[in-house]
Design a protein around this motif. Structure first.
Motif, PDB file in Angstrom:
ATOM      1  N   LEU A 112      10.924   1.081   4.281  1.00 35.37           N
ATOM      2  CA  LEU A 112       9.971   1.856   3.487  1.00 35.37           C
ATOM      3  C   LEU A 112      10.530   2.417   2.173  1.00 35.37           C
ATOM      4  O   LEU A 112       9.940   2.059   1.080  1.00 35.37           O
ATOM      5  N   LYS A 113      11.762   2.786   2.278  1.00 37.87           N
ATOM      6  CA  LYS A 113      12.462   3.223   0.920  1.00 37.87           C
ATOM      7  C   LYS A 113      12.640   2.105   0.097  1.00 37.87           C
ATOM      8  O   LYS A 113      12.781   2.283  -1.209  1.00 37.87           O
ATOM      9  N   LYS A 114      13.227   0.843   0.651  1.00 42.11           N
ATOM     10  CA  LYS A 114      13.468  -0.224  -0.121  1.00 42.11           C
ATOM     11  C   LYS A 114      12.286  -0.614  -0.689  1.00 42.11           C
ATOM     12  O   LYS A 114      12.419  -1.448  -1.657  1.00 42.11           O
ATOM     13  N   HIS A 115      10.893  -0.327  -0.267  1.00 35.94           N
ATOM     14  CA  HIS A 115      10.018  -1.010  -0.812  1.00 35.94           C
ATOM     15  C   HIS A 115       9.044   0.242  -1.800  1.00 35.94           C
ATOM     16  O   HIS A 115       7.846   0.164  -1.876  1.00 35.94           O
ATOM     17  N   GLY A 116      10.127   1.076  -2.299  1.00 35.16           N
ATOM     18  CA  GLY A 116       9.297   2.011  -3.029  1.00 35.16           C
ATOM     19  C   GLY A 116       8.628   3.330  -2.626  1.00 35.16           C
ATOM     20  O   GLY A 116       7.949   3.877  -3.500  1.00 35.16           O
ATOM     21  N   ALA A 117       8.993   3.714  -1.369  1.00 35.07           N
ATOM     22  CA  ALA A 117       8.191   4.794  -0.819  1.00 35.07           C
ATOM     23  C   ALA A 117       9.155   5.844  -0.517  1.00 35.07           C
ATOM     24  O   ALA A 117      10.301   5.730  -0.540  1.00 35.07           O
ATOM     25  N   GLU A 118       8.562   7.274  -0.762  1.00 34.05           N
ATOM     26  CA  GLU A 118       9.293   8.227  -0.428  1.00 34.05           C
ATOM     27  C   GLU A 118       9.115   8.781   1.018  1.00 34.05           C
ATOM     28  O   GLU A 118       7.885   8.654   1.371  1.00 34.05           O
ATOM     29  N   ALA A 119      10.015   8.696   1.805  1.00 40.54           N
ATOM     30  CA  ALA A 119       9.873   8.855   3.168  1.00 40.54           C
ATOM     31  C   ALA A 119      10.839   9.884   3.755  1.00 40.54           C
ATOM     32  O   ALA A 119      11.829   9.918   3.818  1.00 40.54           O
ATOM     33  N   GLN A 120      10.032  10.794   4.553  1.00 40.27           N
ATOM     34  CA  GLN A 120      10.708  11.704   5.474  1.00 40.27           C
ATOM     35  C   GLN A 120      10.382  11.498   6.949  1.00 40.27           C
ATOM     36  O   GLN A 120       9.311  10.874   7.192  1.00 40.27           O
ATOM     37  N   SER A 121      11.088  11.985   7.802  1.00 40.70           N
ATOM     38  CA  SER A 121      11.000  11.766   9.425  1.00 40.70           C
ATOM     39  C   SER A 121      10.659  12.878  10.218  1.00 40.70           C
ATOM     40  O   SER A 121      11.148  13.995   9.845  1.00 40.70           O
ATOM     41  N   ALA A 144       0.820  -1.260  -0.007  1.00 41.40           N
ATOM     42  CA  ALA A 144      -0.043  -0.005   0.052  1.00 41.40           C
ATOM     43  C   ALA A 144       0.798   1.350   0.079  1.00 41.40           C
ATOM     44  O   ALA A 144       0.153   2.267  -0.303  1.00 41.40           O
ATOM     45  N   ILE A 145       2.152   1.162   0.187  1.00 44.78           N
ATOM     46  CA  ILE A 145       2.882   2.388   0.210  1.00 44.78           C
ATOM     47  C   ILE A 145       3.968   2.671  -0.690  1.00 44.78           C
ATOM     48  O   ILE A 145       4.521   3.843  -0.737  1.00 44.78           O
ATOM     49  N   LYS A 146       3.839   1.687  -1.795  1.00 43.81           N
ATOM     50  CA  LYS A 146       4.603   1.960  -3.033  1.00 43.81           C
ATOM     51  C   LYS A 146       4.391   3.357  -3.562  1.00 43.81           C
ATOM     52  O   LYS A 146       3.192   3.376  -4.113  1.00 43.81           O
ATOM     53  N   GLY A 147       5.254   3.834  -4.034  1.00 38.06           N
ATOM     54  CA  GLY A 147       5.181   5.128  -4.715  1.00 38.06           C
ATOM     55  C   GLY A 147       4.361   6.173  -3.797  1.00 38.06           C
ATOM     56  O   GLY A 147       4.466   7.368  -4.429  1.00 38.06           O
ATOM     57  N   LYS A 148       4.408   6.111  -2.615  1.00 34.75           N
ATOM     58  CA  LYS A 148       3.593   7.152  -1.905  1.00 34.75           C
ATOM     59  C   LYS A 148       4.705   7.962  -0.979  1.00 34.75           C
ATOM     60  O   LYS A 148       5.714   7.538  -0.646  1.00 34.75           O
ATOM     61  N   LYS A 149       4.238   9.013  -0.681  1.00 39.74           N
ATOM     62  CA  LYS A 149       5.101  10.038   0.196  1.00 39.74           C
ATOM     63  C   LYS A 149       4.760   9.734   1.534  1.00 39.74           C
ATOM     64  O   LYS A 149       3.380  10.155   1.915  1.00 39.74           O
ATOM     65  N   LEU A 150       5.642   9.472   2.553  1.00 39.23           N
ATOM     66  CA  LEU A 150       5.296   9.177   3.494  1.00 39.23           C
ATOM     67  C   LEU A 150       5.911  10.056   4.799  1.00 39.23           C
ATOM     68  O   LEU A 150       7.073  10.532   4.646  1.00 39.23           O
ATOM     69  N   LEU A 151       5.213  10.283   5.856  1.00 36.79           N
ATOM     70  CA  LEU A 151       5.804  11.039   7.016  1.00 36.79           C
ATOM     71  C   LEU A 151       5.950   9.849   7.955  1.00 36.79           C
ATOM     72  O   LEU A 151       4.961   9.618   8.638  1.00 36.79           O
ATOM     73  N   VAL A 152       7.343   9.644   8.474  1.00 32.91           N
ATOM     74  CA  VAL A 152       7.414   8.642   9.612  1.00 32.91           C
ATOM     75  C   VAL A 152       7.736   9.442  10.803  1.00 32.91           C
ATOM     76  O   VAL A 152       8.476  10.213  10.716  1.00 32.91           O
ATOM     77  N   VAL A 153       6.831   8.890  11.781  1.00 36.62           N
ATOM     78  CA  VAL A 153       7.017   9.995  12.998  1.00 36.62           C
ATOM     79  C   VAL A 153       7.177   9.040  14.248  1.00 36.62           C
ATOM     80  O   VAL A 153       6.750   7.733  14.353  1.00 36.62           O
ATOM     81  N   ASP A 154       8.293   9.460  15.233  1.00 44.14           N
ATOM     82  CA  ASP A 154       8.647   8.880  16.320  1.00 44.14           C
ATOM     83  C   ASP A 154       8.629   9.857  17.353  1.00 44.14           C
ATOM     84  O   ASP A 154       8.558  11.092  17.077  1.00 44.14           O
ATOM     85  N   ASP A 155       8.654   9.410  18.676  1.00 46.37           N
ATOM     86  CA  ASP A 155       8.683  10.543  19.702  1.00 46.37           C
ATOM     87  C   ASP A 155      10.067  10.858  19.831  1.00 46.37           C
ATOM     88  O   ASP A 155      10.151  12.280  19.966  1.00 46.37           O
ATOM     89  N   VAL A 156      11.188  10.130  19.844  1.00 45.86           N
ATOM     90  CA  VAL A 156      12.596  10.356  19.632  1.00 45.86           C
ATOM     91  C   VAL A 156      13.464   9.809  18.931  1.00 45.86           C
ATOM     92  O   VAL A 156      13.166   8.685  18.586  1.00 45.86           O
ATOM     93  N   ALA A 157      14.477  10.491  18.417  1.00 41.58           N
ATOM     94  CA  ALA A 157      15.528   9.839  17.547  1.00 41.58           C
ATOM     95  C   ALA A 157      16.762   9.951  18.596  1.00 41.58           C
ATOM     96  O   ALA A 157      17.511  10.907  18.908  1.00 41.58           O
ATOM     97  N   ASP A 158      16.903   8.879  19.384  1.00 42.56           N
ATOM     98  CA  ASP A 158      17.997   8.569  20.461  1.00 42.56           C
ATOM     99  C   ASP A 158      19.197   8.313  19.857  1.00 42.56           C
ATOM    100  O   ASP A 158      20.097   9.004  19.594  1.00 42.56           O
ATOM    101  N   SER A 159      19.330   6.883  19.596  1.00 41.21           N
ATOM    102  CA  SER A 159      20.547   6.297  18.993  1.00 41.21           C
ATOM    103  C   SER A 159      20.103   6.692  17.425  1.00 41.21           C
ATOM    104  O   SER A 159      21.198   6.628  16.512  1.00 41.21           O
ATOM    105  N   GLY A 160      18.830   6.743  16.990  1.00 42.19           N
ATOM    106  CA  GLY A 160      18.634   6.884  15.539  1.00 42.19           C
ATOM    107  C   GLY A 160      18.391   5.636  14.904  1.00 42.19           C
ATOM    108  O   GLY A 160      18.027   5.379  13.659  1.00 42.19           O
ATOM    109  N   ARG A 161      18.720   4.349  15.591  1.00 39.59           N
ATOM    110  CA  ARG A 161      18.792   3.244  14.848  1.00 39.59           C
ATOM    111  C   ARG A 161      17.443   2.546  14.575  1.00 39.59           C
ATOM    112  O   ARG A 161      17.071   1.865  13.395  1.00 39.59           O
ATOM    113  N   THR A 162      16.272   2.984  15.352  1.00 41.67           N
ATOM    114  CA  THR A 162      14.902   2.517  15.094  1.00 41.67           C
ATOM    115  C   THR A 162      14.549   3.242  13.832  1.00 41.67           C
ATOM    116  O   THR A 162      14.139   2.671  12.899  1.00 41.67           O
TER     117      THR A 162
END
Length: 169
Positions: A122-131, A96-114
């Motif tokens: 998400l990018k590997k599966h064809g989505a454009e994603a920003q955080s 459902a996300i292929k070719g879509k523009k996504l906004l990925v939201v989390d509470d904190v980027a602590d280590s940033g690994r998650t």
């Protein structure tokens, strides 16, 4: 019912405390930053659990109806993590996300690994994603696209400040 562990930070002297009122302010201010940017997301993706409330608040503030969540486990206690973040079921509908523009939201980027794991997936599966995150820490391996505040302290969020409710007998 299976309960997730509650991290008790009462013994920490230096910590950032986000109140419900300040959370509301952070969501509106971050939504304005996103709206003023060149990025126009179609779907908000929460990183559960910490990103669920911020993602919902941003979806409403940005007028976006489409939202989903991806479940990731990493933290096990205050300043304690698993060796690596792991994806948990149920899984996000990748088709459902292929070719879509996504906004990925989390509470904190602590280590940033998650956040890095989710964005890569998400990018590997064809989505454009920003955080977008409420907080980002200097140790994060990724610099989120949208940040409300930067801190290096432990953060106490209003939704996880108290232990889970249990049945009263």
């Amino acid at each position: 019912m299976s309960q997730a562990y509650h991290a008790d930070s009462t013994d920490l002297n230096d910590k950032e405390i986000l109140t419900w009122d300040t959370f509301g302010t952070s969501a509106r201010e971050m939504a304005q930053i996103i709206a003023d940017s060149e990025y126009d997301p179609e779907i908000v993706i929460a990183i559960a659990r910490g990103g669920l409330l911020p993602a919902g608040a941003l979806a409403y503030a940005l007028g976006l109806k489409l939202s989903d969540a991806i479940n990731v486990e990493f933290y096990t206690d205050v300043h304690e993590t698993l060796p690596d973040p792991i994806l948990l079921a149920p899984m996000l509908d990748i088709e459902a996300i292929k070719g879509k523009k996504l906004l990925v939201v989390d509470d904190v980027a602590d280590s940033g690994r998650t956040l890095a794991l989710v964005l890569e997936l998400l990018k590997k599966h064809g989505a454009e994603a920003q955080s977008a995150v409420i907080y980002a820490k200097s140790a994060s391996i990724i610099d989120p696209d949208f940040v409300w505040k930067r801190t290096d302290q432990w953060i106490v969020f209003p939704w996880s400040a108290e232990p889970p409710v249990v049945a009263s007998k």
